[in-house]
Design an enzyme around this catalytic site. Structure first.
Site, PDB file in Angstrom:
ATOM      1  N   ASP A 137      -8.855  -3.149  -5.663  1.00  8.34           N
ATOM      2  CA  ASP A 137      -8.561  -2.250  -6.756  1.00  8.34           C
ATOM      3  C   ASP A 137      -7.676  -2.912  -7.198  1.00  8.34           C
ATOM      4  O   ASP A 137      -6.799  -3.445  -7.546  1.00  8.34           O
ATOM      5  CB  ASP A 137      -7.631  -0.402  -5.140  1.00  8.34           C
ATOM      6  CG  ASP A 137      -7.583   0.400  -6.354  1.00  8.34           C
ATOM      7  OD1 ASP A 137      -8.665   1.195  -6.268  1.00  8.34           O
ATOM      8  OD2 ASP A 137      -6.943   0.744  -7.908  1.00  8.34           O
ATOM      9  N   ILE A 138      -7.450  -2.284  -8.034  1.00  4.42           N
ATOM     10  CA  ILE A 138      -6.308  -2.987  -9.546  1.00  4.42           C
ATOM     11  C   ILE A 138      -5.046  -2.135  -8.761  1.00  4.42           C
ATOM     12  O   ILE A 138      -4.126  -3.040  -9.783  1.00  4.42           O
ATOM     13  CB  ILE A 138      -6.577  -2.224 -11.191  1.00  4.42           C
ATOM     14  CG1 ILE A 138      -6.155  -3.313 -11.986  1.00  4.42           C
ATOM     15  CG2 ILE A 138      -6.413  -0.888 -11.108  1.00  4.42           C
ATOM     16  CD1 ILE A 138      -7.072  -2.596 -13.348  1.00  4.42           C
ATOM     17  N   TYR A 161     -16.804  10.251 -19.380  1.00  2.00           N
ATOM     18  CA  TYR A 161     -16.556   9.409 -18.297  1.00  2.00           C
ATOM     19  C   TYR A 161     -18.406  10.011 -17.290  1.00  2.00           C
ATOM     20  O   TYR A 161     -18.895   9.011 -16.761  1.00  2.00           O
ATOM     21  CB  TYR A 161     -15.901  10.236 -17.024  1.00  2.00           C
ATOM     22  CG  TYR A 161     -15.708  10.830 -16.205  1.00  2.00           C
ATOM     23  CD1 TYR A 161     -16.166   9.297 -15.195  1.00  2.00           C
ATOM     24  CD2 TYR A 161     -16.448  12.059 -14.584  1.00  2.00           C
ATOM     25  CE1 TYR A 161     -16.175   9.959 -13.539  1.00  2.00           C
ATOM     26  CE2 TYR A 161     -16.801  12.105 -14.016  1.00  2.00           C
ATOM     27  CZ  TYR A 161     -16.300  10.573 -13.420  1.00  2.00           C
ATOM     28  OH  TYR A 161     -16.164  10.898 -11.959  1.00  2.00           O
TER      29      TYR A 161
HETATM   30  P1  NAI Z   1      -9.743   7.982  -7.602  1.00  2.00           P
HETATM   31  O1  NAI Z   1      -9.074   8.322  -9.272  1.00  2.00           O
HETATM   32  O2  NAI Z   1      -8.644   8.469  -6.996  1.00  2.00           O
HETATM   33  O3  NAI Z   1     -10.195   6.475  -7.728  1.00  2.00           O
HETATM   34  C1  NAI Z   1     -10.682   5.546  -7.905  1.00  2.00           C
HETATM   35  C2  NAI Z   1     -10.217   3.828  -7.885  1.00  2.00           C
HETATM   36  O4  NAI Z   1     -10.166   3.727  -8.737  1.00  2.00           O
HETATM   37  C3  NAI Z   1      -8.105   4.045  -8.268  1.00  2.00           C
HETATM   38  O5  NAI Z   1      -7.409   4.138  -6.912  1.00  2.00           O
HETATM   39  C4  NAI Z   1      -8.410   2.943  -9.546  1.00  2.00           C
HETATM   40  O6  NAI Z   1      -7.003   2.773  -9.346  1.00  2.00           O
HETATM   41  C5  NAI Z   1     -10.046   2.157  -9.214  1.00  2.00           C
HETATM   42  N1  NAI Z   1      -9.595   1.462 -10.417  1.00  2.00           N
HETATM   43  C6  NAI Z   1      -9.361   2.498 -12.147  1.00  2.00           C
HETATM   44  N2  NAI Z   1      -9.943   0.808 -13.185  1.00  2.00           N
HETATM   45  C7  NAI Z   1     -10.172   0.229 -11.833  1.00  2.00           C
HETATM   46  C8  NAI Z   1     -10.021  -1.100 -12.657  1.00  2.00           C
HETATM   47  N3  NAI Z   1     -10.148  -1.449 -13.656  1.00  2.00           N
HETATM   48  N4  NAI Z   1     -10.173  -2.089 -11.713  1.00  2.00           N
HETATM   49  C9  NAI Z   1     -10.512  -1.873 -10.163  1.00  2.00           C
HETATM   50  N5  NAI Z   1      -9.747  -0.773  -9.809  1.00  2.00           N
HETATM   51  C10 NAI Z   1     -10.282   0.582 -11.067  1.00  2.00           C
HETATM   52  O7  NAI Z   1     -11.030   8.547  -7.662  1.00  2.00           O
HETATM   53  P2  NAI Z   1     -11.870   9.470  -6.046  1.00  2.00           P
HETATM   54  O8  NAI Z   1     -11.452  10.488  -6.431  1.00  2.00           O
HETATM   55  O9  NAI Z   1     -11.453   8.221  -4.983  1.00  2.00           O
HETATM   56  O10 NAI Z   1     -13.286   8.910  -6.002  1.00  2.00           O
HETATM   57  C11 NAI Z   1     -13.918   7.623  -5.986  1.00  2.00           C
HETATM   58  C12 NAI Z   1     -15.383   7.625  -6.907  1.00  2.00           C
HETATM   59  O11 NAI Z   1     -15.779   8.425  -6.992  1.00  2.00           O
HETATM   60  C13 NAI Z   1     -14.859   7.414  -8.408  1.00  2.00           C
HETATM   61  O12 NAI Z   1     -15.344   6.504  -8.933  1.00  2.00           O
HETATM   62  C14 NAI Z   1     -15.326   8.380  -9.087  1.00  2.00           C
HETATM   63  O13 NAI Z   1     -15.561   9.202 -10.358  1.00  2.00           O
HETATM   64  C15 NAI Z   1     -16.163   9.059  -8.295  1.00  2.00           C
HETATM   65  N6  NAI Z   1     -16.616  10.728  -8.700  1.00  2.00           N
HETATM   66  C16 NAI Z   1     -15.089  11.376  -7.027  1.00  2.00           C
HETATM   67  C17 NAI Z   1     -15.794  12.449  -7.032  1.00  2.00           C
HETATM   68  C18 NAI Z   1     -14.197  13.482  -6.281  1.00  2.00           C
HETATM   69  O14 NAI Z   1     -14.914  14.196  -6.378  1.00  2.00           O
HETATM   70  N7  NAI Z   1     -13.264  13.399  -5.734  1.00  2.00           N
HETATM   71  C19 NAI Z   1     -16.695  13.025  -8.035  1.00  2.00           C
HETATM   72  C20 NAI Z   1     -17.803  12.595  -8.554  1.00  2.00           C
HETATM   73  C21 NAI Z   1     -17.673  11.394  -8.369  1.00  2.00           C
HETATM   74  C1  15L Z   2     -15.877  14.207 -10.755  1.00  3.90           C
HETATM   75  O1  15L Z   2     -16.466  13.046 -10.886  1.00  3.90           O
HETATM   76  C2  15L Z   2     -14.102  13.940 -10.181  1.00  3.90           C
HETATM   77  O2  15L Z   2     -13.963  12.430 -10.001  1.00  3.90           O
HETATM   78  C3  15L Z   2     -13.484  14.788  -9.860  1.00  3.90           C
HETATM   79  O3  15L Z   2     -11.968  14.389 -10.227  1.00  3.90           O
HETATM   80  C4  15L Z   2     -13.722  16.093  -9.596  1.00  3.90           C
HETATM   81  O4  15L Z   2     -13.473  16.558 -11.411  1.00  3.90           O
HETATM   82  C5  15L Z   2     -15.060  16.365 -10.561  1.00  3.90           C
HETATM   83  O5  15L Z   2     -15.307  15.730 -10.156  1.00  3.90           O
HETATM   84  C6  15L Z   2     -15.547  17.707  -9.833  1.00  3.90           C
HETATM   85  O6  15L Z   2     -16.228  17.804 -10.332  1.00  3.90           O
HETATM   86  O7  15L Z   2     -15.311  19.112  -9.250  1.00  3.90           O
END
Ligand code: NAI
Ligand code: 15L
Length: 276
Positions: A37-38, A139
């Protein structure tokens, strides 16, 4: 206990919400993990895992991290709607680095796509995995691009992908929309396990939602091939969340919810389709 993959698994976005939950789940199964992670990993790094701080923009480091891995679970990147320039590096260039690494290693990619790639479908529809992309912002557009990248690398290079169109993956549902879209952390983690252990997946799409009665929107995906069925449900929250809706007609009309109304500049009412 699940079976173990023969090779280590690279997990990007490890320090994020889903990354942390998945790390805990897979480490408890005794899997060998490379976390990246970053930002620093906020928890103690579990036995069997190693963490490397890296930017997805740094293709050389991503190639090095993927060396010897059999699967890349790609959760890293911008995870909410942001200006295009902020999404460009992590989600567009970074995704290319992930697929190049997968091609070099012969690794499978499990890509965290999103419902926002199809967010402008109406909630009255029932759509299959082969539906048209209708992203609801930059996004969602980056997630549609990610899925298409998976198809490109499958047809041209034989790289396998599971494209998980995640709904709302949080500890609990928090509004009426999530009574349909909610995916529990355990259902998500069990799905990722199946994505990695299933012998052949090709390039397939699976909707990431738990077993929610209100999930009438998404059908026809690869879950049977993957051997995954969600076990949890948002239904027990219906009493408390059923009335938790916004007063924004755009948000309430489309699957993508509030992401659809962010930056909305049409004059009302919302369009019925591509030609209206
Ligand atoms: P989050 O925002 O908590 O985690 C994303 C991680 O990516 C963060 O820890 C961030 O530091 C890292 N990141 C961002 N830019 C970076 C870079 N340049 N280099 C390396 N790392 C980087 O998001 P979450 O909720 O854990 O989601 C994980 C994945 O699932 C994401 O790709 C998100 O788009 C996808 N997702 C999540 C949903 C949800 O409801 N939580 C719904 C749909 C998709
Ligand atoms: C996503 O893709 C996002 O990462 C999360 O933060 C929520 O917004 C989720 O979709 C959602 O649609 O509830």
């Amino acid at each position: 206990m699940t079976d173990h993959p023969a090779k280590p698994v690279l997990l990007t976005g490890a320090s994020g919400n889903l990354g942390r939950a998945l790390t805990k789940f897979l480490a408890a199964e005794g899997w060998t993990l490379r976390l990246t992670d970053i930002v620093p990993f906020p928890d103690p790094v579990p036995v069997g895992a190693a963490f490397t701080k890296a930017d997805l923009n740094d293709g050389v480091t991503i190639l090095r991290l993927a060396e010897g891995c059999g699967a890349i679970v790609h959760l890293g990147g911008v995870s909410v709607e942001q200006p295009f320039e902020e999404i460009l590096g992590p989600n567009i260039r970074g995704l290319f680095h992930i697929y190049e690494a997968a091609r070099r290693e012969g690794a499978r990619v499990i890509f965290a796509s999103s419902n926002h790639s199809i967010g402008f479908h109406e909630r009255t529809e029932t759509i299959g995995a082969d539906t048209q992309f209708q992203p609801d912002g930059f996004y969602g557009l980056s997630k549609a691009y990610g899925e298409l990248m998976g198809r490109l690398y499958w047809f041209k290079h034989g790289v396998e992908s599971v494209l998980i169109r995640i709904g709302s993956c949080f500890p609990e549902p928090t509004n009426a929309r999530m009574l349909a879209t909610w995916l529990s952390y355990p259902d998500f983690s069990r799905l990722v396990v199946r994505c990695i252990l299933t012998e052949k997946v090709g390039c397939c799409v699976v909707w990431g939602a738990s077993n929610n009665k209100r999930m009438t929107w998404w059908r026809s995906d690869a879950r049977a091939t993957l051997g995954w069925a969600p076990q949890d449900s948002a239904d027990p929250f219906a009493g408390q969340l059923g009335g938790k809706v916004s007063d924004d007609p755009v948000e309430e009309r489309y699957m993508g919810g509030v992401f659809c109304s962010m930056g909305w500049s049409r004059s009302a009412p919302a369009p019925a389709g591509l030609f209206d």
